[in-house]
Design a protein around this motif. Structure first.
Motif, PDB file in Angstrom:
ATOM      1  N   GLY A 102       0.824  -1.209   0.000  1.00  8.80           N
ATOM      2  CA  GLY A 102       0.000   0.000   0.000  1.00  8.80           C
ATOM      3  C   GLY A 102       0.852   1.250   0.000  1.00  8.80           C
ATOM      4  N   ALA A 103       1.912   1.256   0.802  1.00  7.53           N
ATOM      5  CA  ALA A 103       2.820   2.408   0.843  1.00  7.53           C
ATOM      6  C   ALA A 103       3.534   2.568  -0.495  1.00  7.53           C
ATOM      7  N   PHE A 104       3.938   1.469  -1.100  1.00  9.77           N
ATOM      8  CA  PHE A 104       4.601   1.541  -2.411  1.00  9.77           C
ATOM      9  C   PHE A 104       3.647   2.090  -3.468  1.00  9.77           C
ATOM     10  N   LYS A 105       2.409   1.609  -3.443  1.00  8.73           N
ATOM     11  CA  LYS A 105       1.410   2.078  -4.408  1.00  8.73           C
ATOM     12  C   LYS A 105       1.190   3.587  -4.253  1.00  8.73           C
ATOM     13  N   ALA A 106       1.049   4.035  -3.001  1.00  8.24           N
ATOM     14  CA  ALA A 106       0.843   5.467  -2.752  1.00  8.24           C
ATOM     15  C   ALA A 106       2.045   6.271  -3.252  1.00  8.24           C
ATOM     16  N   HIS A 107       3.231   5.781  -3.006  1.00  7.07           N
ATOM     17  CA  HIS A 107       4.445   6.461  -3.472  1.00  7.07           C
ATOM     18  C   HIS A 107       4.490   6.503  -5.001  1.00  7.07           C
ATOM     19  N   ALA A 108       4.185   5.373  -5.637  1.00 11.45           N
ATOM     20  CA  ALA A 108       4.228   5.314  -7.104  1.00 11.45           C
ATOM     21  C   ALA A 108       3.195   6.252  -7.716  1.00 11.45           C
ATOM     22  N   GLU A 109       2.003   6.296  -7.132  1.00 15.98           N
ATOM     23  CA  GLU A 109       0.961   7.187  -7.669  1.00 15.98           C
ATOM     24  C   GLU A 109       1.341   8.649  -7.456  1.00 15.98           C
ATOM     25  N   LYS A 110       1.921   8.960  -6.316  1.00 18.97           N
ATOM     26  CA  LYS A 110       2.349  10.324  -6.030  1.00 18.97           C
ATOM     27  C   LYS A 110       3.456  10.744  -7.000  1.00 18.97           C
ATOM     28  N   THR A 111       4.405   9.835  -7.226  1.00 28.24           N
ATOM     29  CA  THR A 111       5.513  10.116  -8.147  1.00 28.24           C
ATOM     30  C   THR A 111       4.984  10.298  -9.563  1.00 28.24           C
ATOM     31  N   ARG A 112       4.052   9.470  -9.960  1.00 29.83           N
ATOM     32  CA  ARG A 112       3.480   9.530 -11.304  1.00 29.83           C
ATOM     33  C   ARG A 112       2.719  10.828 -11.528  1.00 29.83           C
ATOM     34  N   LYS A 113       1.966  11.269 -10.534  1.00 29.88           N
ATOM     35  CA  LYS A 113       1.211  12.520 -10.636  1.00 29.88           C
ATOM     36  C   LYS A 113       2.172  13.703 -10.747  1.00 29.88           C
TER      37      LYS A 113
END
Length: 117
Positions: A102-113
């Motif tokens: 979940g933390a990785f997903k949140a980080h990846a989505e934040k980085t992508r945005k």
């Protein structure tokens, strides 16, 4: 290296490391069995099966009862407590990985945005 005394989960995992003992657990999930029936199911000598059953008893995974009509006959059945403890440990491990993913997903989505034009 950190070492600690063996826990119930350690004993459960050690007992289940052997494929024959896992097979015995699979048979006992369906119904209790006599030691002789278990030996026959695995085409194994009674003394060899006795050694496996001793490990399963010492780990607390199975219990034995005598038959009222013949005290020499032992019937083996699963005990739920060790499996509940194992399930609890596995749930904790699963929760850890869900948090990590979940933390990785949140980080990846934040980085992508942050990279969008």
């Amino acid at each position: 290296m950190v070492t600690s005394p063996p826990t119930n989960v350690d004993r459960t995992l050690a007992a289940l490391a052997d494929p024959t003992r896992r097979g015995v657990v699979d048979l006992l999930r369906k119904q209790p069995h006599r030691a002789g029936e278990l030996a026959a199911a695995f085409d194994m000598s009674p003394p060899a099966m006795s050694r496996h059953l001793r490990v399963l008893r010492k780990s607390g995974l199975v219990e034995e009862d005598g038959l009222e009509e013949d005290a020499r006959v032992r019937v083996y059945r699963l005990r739920p407590e060790p499996f509940a403890a194992l399930r609890e440990w596995l749930d904790e491990v699963e929760a850890y990985w869900e948090d990590q993913l979940g933390a990785f997903k949140a980080h990846a989505e934040k980085t992508r945005k942050g990279k969008r034009p």
